[in-house]
Structures are given as structure tokens and as C-alpha cells.
Design an enzyme around this catalytic site. Structure first.
Site, short mmCIF file in Angstrom:
data_model
loop_
_atom_site.label_atom_id
_atom_site.label_comp_id
_atom_site.label_asym_id
_atom_site.label_seq_id
_atom_site.Cartn_x
_atom_site.Cartn_y
_atom_site.Cartn_z
N PHE A 70 125.52 69.17 78.55
CA PHE A 70 125.46 70.54 77.88
C PHE A 70 124.17 70.48 76.85
O PHE A 70 124.02 70.04 76.09
CB PHE A 70 126.69 70.80 76.90
N ASP A 115 118.01 64.59 73.72
CA ASP A 115 118.69 65.71 73.08
C ASP A 115 119.88 65.45 72.02
O ASP A 115 120.86 64.87 72.25
CB ASP A 115 119.51 66.62 73.98
N LYS A 138 121.01 72.64 65.17
CA LYS A 138 122.22 72.61 64.46
C LYS A 138 122.06 72.17 63.02
O LYS A 138 121.87 73.02 62.20
CB LYS A 138 123.23 71.77 65.43
#
Length: 397
Positions: free
Chosen positions: A140, A225, A254
Site C-alpha cells: 500500500f 517507503d 504522515k
């Protein structure tokens, strides 16, 4: 009771691209939130790790307030006085030479893809239009049309084609599959050091080190990532550090915005990020003064190592408590630091049902892939908070 009406209004006026729990939050501080009816909940999701430092961390809020009174946006047509310090501190935190700030995690991934392709053409000598990037199944990385083109999640991918070419999907945790997939046109391997959305999947020991060696041997960029796994979540600054591995490129987001503003970034050395020239990539809001002021405050928190240590120590307690539930309704527990994927016995209930029952008991978590729940409390959580959450989960099971 204000909750039913607020939920009905949200259902009426918004697209149904989420299936939220029936909670309407109005206030928050630290690891706790309060709904519109005054009920308190322990936040064990942390905005998918965007709230690593808790809700309204006083140092981060102060940095935002101070910047709001001075300057919030210039665009990158000009340089502002918060830009250099943020980029410098973040580059140092990553051990890299350059930083390219963006806004959302998906933008960071898209930036990484573009940089890798351009590096492949200009530095490696891959024929134009032939660059290939290897990714892992069950990944994801975001929801843009390019990113969902290499997703194996039907909910993220189906009915959004035509899809972007140039990606090879291999099983996660299998370095031999990566070795077999590498061709002269491979420019990068893009991986999550721990797959979050898939259920907090930790790869086998030696996997990330093996990928690093393959990339080095084949002149391929290793892109990590760390948008969800990085910035203290797993007990180290970056999850990839657990294997002593240094990627060629970090993708961050984030928690970098402190739960206040969206901030993302790509960090790499000059021989990689230096391929970009003026006009080839950018963002009006990327690296804006407010984002940089908050981002700098976030990096300062991480420079002390306090939050990484808290995650490691409290994470051990969290995993000890969760593993004690294996065989009592829990099938398996995975994760590192204050991050866990918990597989619930599907004969008892679904992950959604567990999340709803936890919410009724004042603990907020989220399900994924049927019978799995994800737990990711803020790194400011206390031992008492952990004990409370574990007790509620045990009671439900």
C-alpha cells in the site's frame, strides 16, 4: 445525544469512500480523544501513524501557532526563512544530502517514482520509456492512478483503469523473486520495510539486507517507503534500521506533519535527487512555511531519540500483552515497536466487529483484511493506557 445526527449528516453529504466507526470526535489531547457527547476514547490508531507524537503535542502546536502569526504560504517561486532549516535537519536525520518536500504520502511516492525513472534514463542509461520498477504484492503506497496500477488490493485497483505500465510485482519477503525480476531496465525496487495496510507484515530476517545487496550489485535504487513505518513507530527512526540497511531513497510523510498539517518528503543523495531540474517537478504547497515550521519541530523531537526509545520499550510491553492472548481468540501477532497486526479467530468475530466492540469500551482501533486489527497508539502513550487497552481487548475475546 449529538452523535446520531452528526453521523447522519456525514452520511448524507459525503462520498462513501470510507466506512468509519460510529464515533464523532470533537476534541483530543495526547493519546485520548473526546466525542461530541463527551465520551473519551483511547486512540490506538494514531491517524495511521500520522499522530506518532499524540494529539496536539504542545511543542508542535506552539511551532504552528508561531508560524501562523508570521507566514503560511509563498509557493516555491520564492524561498522562505523556514525552508532551509527543515530540509537540512531532515536530510541529517536521514543521513542524506538532499530533501524534496511535498504534502501527502502519495505525492512522496509519485515523486520517488519520477526521480527513479529519470535517474534510470540519465544516469543508468535505460532506453527512454523502458524503465521498470519492482514492487511487492499486498503493498500500500497510496491511491493515485499510477500507484493503484501496481496494487494487488482489488478494492484499491478495480474499475480505475487503464493502468500505468512499468511495474513488476513480486511476492513480499522473497528476495529470490526480486533477483529473478531484475532486468537491465530495472531502475528501482520500491518496498515498505513493514507492510502496514496488509496487516503489519514484518519480512523475514535478512530480507531487506538481501534486497540492498541485490540493488547494489545491479545498479538499482532501493526506495524505502517509510511513510507509515518511519519516524519512531517501530522503536527506531526508520523501520529499515532494524536490519542495518540504508536505502538510496526514503519516502516520508504522515508523522512528519505532527498531526497538524500534511507534510511529506523524499530524501536521497545528490546523485539521485540531483537529476531534477527547475520546472520538472513541484507543488504549490510543497515545503510551505507552516509545513516546514511544524516539520522542523517534528525532526527536533526525533533528534533526541526519546520517542524511538519509548516505542521500543512500550512496544515490548504491548507485544507481550498481545501474545498472551494467542490461543484465547487471537491467532497471531506481528509488528515492531508500538505497531501491531492482530489476527482474530474469524470463528469468533470479524476485525470490524472487534473494532466496534473496542470502541464501545472506549478504545479506537481499525480492522483490515477481514479478521485483522491494527494497533498503533501514539508514542506518548503510557503503560497505564496500554494496560487499559489490552484489558478491553481481552474482555471482548
Amino acid at each position: 445525544m449529538r452523535t446520531p445526527g452528526a453521523l447522519a449528516d456525514a452520511e448524507r453529504w459525503t462520498a462513501h469512500n470510507y466506512h468509519p466507526l460510529p464515533v464523532v470526535i470533537a476534541d483530543a489531547e495526547g493519546a485520548w480523544v473526546t466525542d461530541v457527547d463527551g465520551k473519551r476514547y483511547l486512540d490506538f490508531l494514531s491517524g495511521y501513524s500520522a499522530l506518532n507524537f499524540g494529539h496536539r503535542h504542545p511543542g508542535l502546536v506552539a511551532a504552528a501557532h508561531a508560524q501562523l502569526d508570521r507566514l503560511t504560504l509563498t509557493s516555491r517561486a520564492f524561498v522562505h526563512d523556514q525552508f532551509a532549516e527543515f530540509c537540512h535537519r531532515l536530510a541529517d536525520l536521514c543521513g542524506k544530502e538532499l530533501v524534496l518536500p511535498m504534502n501527502t504520502g502519495a505525492e512522496a511516492v509519485e515523486t520517488g517514482i519520477k526521480v527513479a525513472r529519470k535517474w534510470g534514463y540519465q544516469v543508468k542509461g535505460v532506453p527512454d520509456g523502458q524503465a521498470e520498477i519492482i514492487v511487492a504484492a499486498d503493498n500500500f503506497h497510496g491511491r493515485t492512478t499510477t500507484i493503484i496500477s501496481f496494487s494487488t488490493d482489488p478494492d484499491a485497483r478495480n474499475d480505475f483503469g487503464p493502468y500505468t505500465p512499468g511495474f513488476t510485482i513480486v511476492p513480499y519477503g522473497d528476495s529470490d523473486a526480486i533477483a529473478a525480476a531484475i532486468t537491465p531496465n530495472t531502475v528501482a525496487v520500491l518496498l515498505e520495510p513493514i507492510q502496514g495496510e496488509a496487516g503489519v507484515l514484518v519480512p523475514p530476517a535478512g530480507y531487506l539486507a538481501g534486497v540492498r545487496q541485490l540493488c547494489t550489485d545491479n545498479n538499482v535504487l532501493f526506495i524505502a517507503d517509510e511513510i507509515q513505518s518511519g519516524l519512531g513507530r517501530t522503536g527506531k527512526t526508520f523501520a529499515i534500521e532494524h536490519e542495518g540497511v540504508v536505502p538510496d531513497m526514503y519516502l516520508l510523510g504522515k508523522a512528519l506533519g505532527g498531526g497538524i498539517v500534511p507534510v511529506s518528503a523524499v530524501a536521497a543523495n545528490k546523485d539521485v535527487l540531483g537529476v531534477l531540474k527547475p520546472g520538472e517537478h513541484g507543488s504549490t504547497f510543497g515545503g510551505n512555511p507552516l509545513a516546514c515550521a511544524v516539520g522542523t519541530a517534528v525532526v527536533k523531537l526525533l533528534e533526541t531519540g526519546e520517542f524511538q526509545q519509548r516505542s521500543a520499550e512500550l512496544g515490548a510491553k504491548l507485544h507481550e500483552g498481545l501474545n498472551a492472548l494467542v490461543g484465547r481468540g487471537v491467532l497471531a501477532v506481528r509488528g515492531r515497536g508500538l505497531w501491531a497486526g492482530v489476527d482474530i479467530d474469524s470463528e469468533r468475530m470479524t476485525g470490524r466487529q472487534v473494532s466496534e466492540k473496542l470502541a464501545a469500551r472506549g478504545v479506537l482501533a481499525k480492522d483490515t483484511h477481514g479478521s485483522t486489527i491494527r494497533l498503533a497508539p501514539p508514542l506518548t502513550v503510557t503503560e497505564a493506557d496500554l494496560d487499559h487497552a489490552l484489558a478491553q481487548l481481552a474482555a471482548i475475546l
